[in-house]
Scaffold this motif. Sequence first.
Motif, PDB file in Angstrom:
ATOM      1  N   VAL A  86       0.837  -1.195   0.000  1.00 40.80           N
ATOM      2  CA  VAL A  86       0.000   0.000   0.000  1.00 40.80           C
ATOM      3  C   VAL A  86       0.874   1.248   0.000  1.00 40.80           C
ATOM      4  CG1 VAL A  86      -1.646   1.361   1.362  1.00 40.80           C
ATOM      5  CG2 VAL A  86      -2.007  -1.098   1.052  1.00 40.80           C
ATOM      6  N   LEU A  87       1.868   1.273   0.861  1.00 46.89           N
ATOM      7  CA  LEU A  87       2.768   2.422   0.897  1.00 46.89           C
ATOM      8  C   LEU A  87       3.524   2.572  -0.416  1.00 46.89           C
ATOM      9  CD1 LEU A  87       4.119   1.998   4.538  1.00 46.89           C
ATOM     10  CD2 LEU A  87       2.722   3.900   3.701  1.00 46.89           C
ATOM     11  N   GLY A  88       3.892   1.441  -1.042  1.00 47.79           N
ATOM     12  CA  GLY A  88       4.603   1.469  -2.302  1.00 47.79           C
ATOM     13  C   GLY A  88       3.784   2.016  -3.455  1.00 47.79           C
ATOM     14  N   GLU A  89       2.460   1.997  -3.323  1.00 48.21           N
ATOM     15  CA  GLU A  89       1.608   2.590  -4.350  1.00 48.21           C
ATOM     16  C   GLU A  89       1.696   4.115  -4.336  1.00 48.21           C
ATOM     17  OE1 GLU A  89      -2.304   1.156  -3.723  1.00 48.21           O
ATOM     18  OE2 GLU A  89      -1.837  -0.916  -4.298  1.00 48.21           O
ATOM     19  N   HIS A  90       2.085   4.684  -3.187  1.00 53.73           N
ATOM     20  CA  HIS A  90       2.097   6.144  -3.042  1.00 53.73           C
ATOM     21  C   HIS A  90       3.496   6.722  -2.897  1.00 53.73           C
ATOM     22  CE1 HIS A  90      -2.287   6.296  -2.623  1.00 53.73           C
ATOM     23  NE2 HIS A  90      -2.174   5.218  -1.873  1.00 53.73           N
ATOM     24  N   PHE A  91       4.517   5.853  -2.677  1.00 52.33           N
ATOM     25  CA  PHE A  91       5.885   6.324  -2.468  1.00 52.33           C
ATOM     26  C   PHE A  91       6.860   5.447  -3.240  1.00 52.33           C
ATOM     27  CE2 PHE A  91       3.480   7.843   1.125  1.00 52.33           C
ATOM     28  CZ  PHE A  91       3.943   9.127   1.306  1.00 52.33           C
ATOM     29  N   ALA A  92       7.969   6.054  -3.662  1.00 50.78           N
ATOM     30  CA  ALA A  92       8.952   5.340  -4.471  1.00 50.78           C
ATOM     31  C   ALA A  92       9.802   4.388  -3.647  1.00 50.78           C
ATOM     32  CB  ALA A  92       9.850   6.348  -5.191  1.00 50.78           C
ATOM     33  N   LEU A  93      10.002   4.683  -2.361  1.00 57.34           N
ATOM     34  CA  LEU A  93      10.925   3.890  -1.541  1.00 57.34           C
ATOM     35  C   LEU A  93      10.284   3.523  -0.214  1.00 57.34           C
ATOM     36  CD1 LEU A  93      13.820   2.764  -1.199  1.00 57.34           C
ATOM     37  CD2 LEU A  93      14.427   4.957  -0.143  1.00 57.34           C
ATOM     38  N   VAL A  94      10.272   2.231   0.092  1.00 57.05           N
ATOM     39  CA  VAL A  94       9.780   1.731   1.378  1.00 57.05           C
ATOM     40  C   VAL A  94      10.827   0.765   1.919  1.00 57.05           C
ATOM     41  CG1 VAL A  94       7.943   0.498   2.595  1.00 57.05           C
ATOM     42  CG2 VAL A  94       7.377   1.912   0.599  1.00 57.05           C
ATOM     43  N   GLU A  95      11.421   1.104   3.062  1.00 54.50           N
ATOM     44  CA  GLU A  95      12.462   0.277   3.662  1.00 54.50           C
ATOM     45  C   GLU A  95      12.060  -0.121   5.075  1.00 54.50           C
ATOM     46  OE1 GLU A  95      16.577   1.974   1.778  1.00 54.50           O
ATOM     47  OE2 GLU A  95      15.653   3.144   3.391  1.00 54.50           O
ATOM     48  N   ALA A  96      12.287  -1.376   5.418  1.00 56.91           N
ATOM     49  CA  ALA A  96      11.942  -1.876   6.748  1.00 56.91           C
ATOM     50  C   ALA A  96      13.163  -1.861   7.657  1.00 56.91           C
ATOM     51  CB  ALA A  96      11.392  -3.293   6.655  1.00 56.91           C
ATOM     52  N   SER A  97      12.963  -1.494   8.912  1.00 54.72           N
ATOM     53  CA  SER A  97      14.035  -1.519   9.906  1.00 54.72           C
ATOM     54  C   SER A  97      14.191  -2.930  10.456  1.00 54.72           C
ATOM     55  CB  SER A  97      13.687  -0.578  11.062  1.00 54.72           C
ATOM     56  OG  SER A  97      12.658  -1.145  11.880  1.00 54.72           O
ATOM     57  N   LEU A  98      15.247  -3.141  11.205  1.00 57.94           N
ATOM     58  CA  LEU A  98      15.362  -4.363  11.992  1.00 57.94           C
ATOM     59  C   LEU A  98      14.315  -4.347  13.102  1.00 57.94           C
ATOM     60  CD1 LEU A  98      19.256  -4.578  12.344  1.00 57.94           C
ATOM     61  CD2 LEU A  98      17.783  -5.863  10.760  1.00 57.94           C
ATOM     62  N   ALA A  99      13.906  -5.522  13.516  1.00 58.92           N
ATOM     63  CA  ALA A  99      12.919  -5.617  14.596  1.00 58.92           C
ATOM     64  C   ALA A  99      13.565  -5.300  15.936  1.00 58.92           C
ATOM     65  CB  ALA A  99      12.320  -7.013  14.625  1.00 58.92           C
ATOM     66  N   ARG A 100      12.771  -4.717  16.826  1.00 59.61           N
ATOM     67  CA  ARG A 100      13.218  -4.458  18.189  1.00 59.61           C
ATOM     68  C   ARG A 100      12.025  -4.553  19.119  1.00 59.61           C
ATOM     69  NH1 ARG A 100      15.582   1.339  19.659  1.00 59.61           N
ATOM     70  NH2 ARG A 100      13.501   1.720  20.504  1.00 59.61           N
ATOM     71  N   GLN A 101      12.143  -5.388  20.133  1.00 62.23           N
ATOM     72  CA  GLN A 101      11.075  -5.563  21.120  1.00 62.23           C
ATOM     73  C   GLN A 101       9.724  -5.798  20.438  1.00 62.23           C
ATOM     74  OE1 GLN A 101      11.976  -1.861  23.435  1.00 62.23           O
ATOM     75  NE2 GLN A 101      12.039  -3.289  25.179  1.00 62.23           N
ATOM     76  N   LYS A 102       9.752  -6.695  19.436  1.00 64.75           N
ATOM     77  CA  LYS A 102       8.550  -7.113  18.716  1.00 64.75           C
ATOM     78  C   LYS A 102       7.880  -5.962  17.960  1.00 64.75           C
ATOM     79  CE  LYS A 102       7.671 -10.840  22.021  1.00 64.75           C
ATOM     80  NZ  LYS A 102       6.694 -11.458  22.945  1.00 64.75           N
TER      81      LYS A 102
END
Length: 382
Positions: A162-178
């Motif tokens: 969904v975010l990729g439909e509106h933005f060119a770049l979507v990056e996920a962080s590492l997980a922390r405390q779930k």
Amino acid sequence: MDFSALRRWPDIEAENLFAVDASDRLILDEAADALAAATANEVVVIGDRHGALTLGALDLVADGGADAGGIRVHQDALSGALALASNAQAFGLENDYRSIALGVEKHSRELLAGARVVLLQLPRGLDALDEIAAAIAAHADPDVVVVAGGRIKHMTPAMNEVLGEHFALVEASLARQKSRVLRVRGPRHDVVGGWPRTQQHPDLGIVVAAHGGAFAGTSVDIGTRFLLGHLAEAALGARTAIDLGCGTGVLATSLAMHRPGLHVLASDQSAAAVASAWDTALANGVGEQVKVVRDDGLSRQPDGSAELIVLNPPFHVGAAVHTGIALKLFEHAARVLAPGGELWCVWNSHLAYTPALRSIIGPTRQVARNTKFTITASTRAQ
């Protein structure tokens, strides 16, 4: 920021309900550099539950507070907005942010124009995320950085899409405390669509309008459908009615359509629901008969002012199953019902609300029951 001092009040408070969680902390940590390079009037917070993101961001911005114009904030739930106000006052920061609506075009522009940093607690629903993402892409600064986070158990790969439909770049962080954060950049302006959306329901004779954050969207949930089948029996002589927790306003609009002399108030704490209920009333030609308000329960309504209240209460507080919100709404209904007035309520049968309804409202009878839901009618004592 001393997060331990934050409270949920006047939202429901309980041992298993918290005013701040690990996702709030992670969003702020991931956004710290962007916030340090921004002024308060370049920062927008969306979805803050009880004030942690807003007040935490004020600690981190390069030029904060009222002198910089304040951080702009949108919270769908009125209970969250009231909790932020209470927490901000406790820290002496009540003048350092501005609450602004989202959904109506002019409000979305006011909320997001020139925004360079947006902090977002990810909503549970993809439609809600789509409407928010579309508004950010349309109105924020072209170099905006969106830091969107949540608990991993509530996040799905579809959110990235969904975010990729509106933005060119979507990056996920590492997980922390779930918890995890999505960093989003590069707003796109080639997406076709818009909110609210509408759907005709020929079997019910109604058109439903919905913004992205409205419960059930343009569909009609099965509990509401069940209650609709029995509304013709409810408080036949009533001249005033309230759809409490109105959602998209299906019950309010249906009452108005079938009872031309009835004055109907639709009330919900959700900004998306209020906007949707108004659009539903307009779509069905009863805008002059239905008044829609955003309220914490029925806090703004006078005692004894309604002869009929209809209610399909939620049984979740955020992600937690909790009956406290339903009991709170029953208490509001008891105060606002006129003597002899009726509360018609549909609820999941396993919740067994009848004793509470009898205690809080008055004599309660079962109107109907199916495999999942029970409809009751409770009468306020004379």
